[in-house]
Design an enzyme around this catalytic site. Structure first.
Site, mmCIF file in Angstrom:
data_model
loop_
_atom_site.group_PDB
_atom_site.id
_atom_site.type_symbol
_atom_site.label_atom_id
_atom_site.label_comp_id
_atom_site.label_asym_id
_atom_site.label_seq_id
_atom_site.Cartn_x
_atom_site.Cartn_y
_atom_site.Cartn_z
ATOM 1 N N GLN A 102 -11.643 8.178 4.425
ATOM 2 C CA GLN A 102 -11.018 7.454 3.522
ATOM 3 C C GLN A 102 -10.576 6.164 3.565
ATOM 4 O OE1 GLN A 102 -6.575 8.578 2.908
ATOM 5 N NE2 GLN A 102 -7.246 10.567 4.398
ATOM 6 N N HIS A 104 -7.907 3.580 0.377
ATOM 7 C CA HIS A 104 -6.743 3.576 -1.054
ATOM 8 C C HIS A 104 -7.655 2.463 -1.972
ATOM 9 C CE1 HIS A 104 -4.611 6.120 0.955
ATOM 10 N NE2 HIS A 104 -4.722 5.395 1.956
ATOM 11 N N GLU A 139 -0.013 1.037 2.837
ATOM 12 C CA GLU A 139 0.509 1.581 3.958
ATOM 13 C C GLU A 139 0.950 1.753 5.113
ATOM 14 O OE1 GLU A 139 -1.464 6.753 3.720
ATOM 15 O OE2 GLU A 139 -2.474 6.280 5.733
ATOM 16 N N HIS A 295 -10.518 3.874 6.657
ATOM 17 C CA HIS A 295 -9.415 5.067 7.871
ATOM 18 C C HIS A 295 -9.693 5.930 8.129
ATOM 19 C CE1 HIS A 295 -6.526 4.952 4.523
ATOM 20 N NE2 HIS A 295 -5.864 5.649 5.555
ATOM 21 N N ARG A 314 -11.685 9.763 -0.948
ATOM 22 C CA ARG A 314 -12.567 10.319 0.746
ATOM 23 C C ARG A 314 -13.881 10.317 0.157
ATOM 24 N NH1 ARG A 314 -8.812 13.180 -1.830
ATOM 25 N NH2 ARG A 314 -6.852 13.698 -0.452
#
Length: 482
Positions: A102, A104, A139, A295, A314
């Site tokens: 995935q 972000h 994140e 990641h 994804r």
């Protein structure tokens, strides 16, 4: 304002554990016993806000309480910078099988995607929805036990070394993409014209090596399903053929890909893990993942903190919705070493049994600490001091204090502890958490030394008293960095 007991919002996903979070949060009852529990959210996100226990006995969600009095709850600075919201989302996660490959979305792609899906009338909770909000998600992860992941792209020569070792048609196509050069900007090799039109606008300034990485990644995530078991066989053969010299990093990358191939037998996107940096974290070690960085989490239990976003794009290794086009528009193809945001002030941290993790953003920080009436050495800080010895010498001892303003969440991860502010004192045991409003100011996290034990002899069963006993506890403290 009082300290609020805050409840975690459980999230059940296919990659979760049947035991780890259930044990930490004491959920071994009812229907949750056999369900896979993947995440526990301490959240002010509009789609899943955490319940707060009010002094009246009522329960209100965190976001509603912030809206009612934002200055008292999150503080004036956070209110001015982010609005009447929780600036971060704090989670505990447990991965038993690999998560999706995935990315972000970066900020402008998140805003555009959120507005586009709203215009299309896609419900916020629809399975095909990619953008749950308009925020980029940056994140950070801190391991609570050994944790394995693949994060960002490795050096090009490392990618080629591993992919060339894998005897599989998709791997060979990826090698070809990594070595087929573009001789004139805007004139890609004809066979990659379809992938190049999916590059982000910034790609006009990319070096050719980055374009080749994009193409190889695209080859894997768009490949049709392969023969079940063929990926695992080829990956194991590559692992067996590794020379001893330089084996450690390559071995970790192959192990990640093998574990993914076992879970997703026909999905060629698992080969992308051979293009990425394998990350093996011991307890207390961390990695920061800015928006755009590819990641995949492979296995383990960890704390996760991020900007207040649930946006995930994804590309593979999932039964959930894939959004390859939007993922590619945010994809960061620059090879780089994974970012560790741990504080460098380890001389002070070792004394205080506290580690801080502060990426260079204003939404959040995280602390991992321990309280212990026996005052024994905490192995985690000792290990990190050894790892970061040069930084410790460079920066020298610095006094470390937890933030005394902003919205804060304190979670007891083991044992018990006392949380004290000027207004209130609360005992927490494993799995319990409090929300500490900005208005409450300084917070002290200490040892809980009072425990009810039997003080009478055998002939006086049931007699008890409060006595001081040895106590310890560990905790996670999420906050804004101010």
């Amino acid at each position: 304002m009082p300290l609020y007991r805050i409840e975690a919002v459980p999230k059940h996903y296919a990659w979760g554990s049947r035991t780890r979070l259930q044990t930490m949060f004491h959920l071994h009852s009812g229907g949750q016993r056999d369900e896979r529990l993947a995440e526990m959210w301490f959240s002010g996100h509009p789609q899943s806000p955490s319940p707060l226990a009010l002094p009246t006995g009522e329960k209100h969600d965190l976001l509603s309480e912030i809206h009612a009095d934002p200055v008292a709850m999150v503080g004036e600075q956070a209110s001015q910078e982010f609005g009447p919201v929780m600036p971060y989302l704090f989670k505990i996660i447990a991965a038993e099988i690999p998560l999706s490959l995935q990315v972000h979305p970066v900020d402008f792609e998140a805003r555009a995607g959120f507005n586009r899906e709203n215009d299309l009338g896609i419900a916020l909770d629809a399975s095909e929805r990619s953008f749950k909000d308009s925020l980029a998600k940056n994140e950070m992860l801190v391991a609570l036990e050994p944790f394995s992941a693949s994060v960002g792209f490795a050096a090009l020569n490392e990618q080629l070394r591993l992919l060339r070792a894998v005897d599989h048609p998709v791997a060979r196509s990826m090698v070809h993409a990594l070595t087929a050069r573009t001789f004139h900007v805007g004139q890609p090799p004809q066979e990659y014209a379809a992938s190049d039109v999916m590059m982000p606008m910034s790609s006009i300034a990319w070096p050719d090596s980055r374009r080749r990485i994009f193409r190889a990644f695209h080859v894997a995530i768009t490949a049709p399903p392969v023969k079940a078991g063929s990926l695992e066989v080829a990956l194991r053969q590559a692992l067996d053929g590794l020379p001893e010299l330089g084996k450690t990093r390559a071995e970790a990358a192959l192990h990640n890909a093998i574990e993914a191939a076992q879970a997703f037998e026909t999905d060629a996107s698992v080969l992308c893990l051979l293009m990425m940096n394998p990350v093996e974290l011991a307890e207390g070690e961390s990695v920061y993942i800015p928006a755009g960085l590819p990641h995949a989490y492979i296995h383990g239990t960890a704390a996760e903190i991020m900007t207040n976003s649930d946006n995930v794009l994804r590309a593979g290794m999932t039964v959930k919705h894939k959004d390859i086009a939007n993922l590619l528009h945010s994809l960061n193809c620059q090879p780089a070493t994974p970012i560790d945001p741990s504080s460098s002030a380890f001389a002070a941290l070792a004394i205080q049994d506290l580690i801080t993790y502060r990426p260079k953003i204003s939404e959040y920080m995280l602390a991992y600490g321990r309280v212990d009436s026996a005052s024994g050495a905490w192995p985690i800080t000792g290990r990190l001091i050894q790892r970061y010895g040069e930084l410790m010498q460079k920066y020298g001892p610095q006094r470390l204090q937890l933030p005394s303003s902003g919205p804060r969440v304190l979670l007891c991860t083991e044992g018990s502890l006392l949380c004290t502010t000027d207004r209130q004192r609360v005992k927490l045991t494993q799995g319990e958490a409090v929300f500490i409003p900005a208005e409450d100011g300084h917070v002290d996290i200490g040892v809980d030394t009072s425990e009810t034990v039997n003080t009478a002899g055998a002939g006086a069963a049931g007699s008890s008293a409060e006595v001081s006993v040895a106590s310890h506890g560990s905790y996670l403290f999420a906050s804004t960095p101010f």
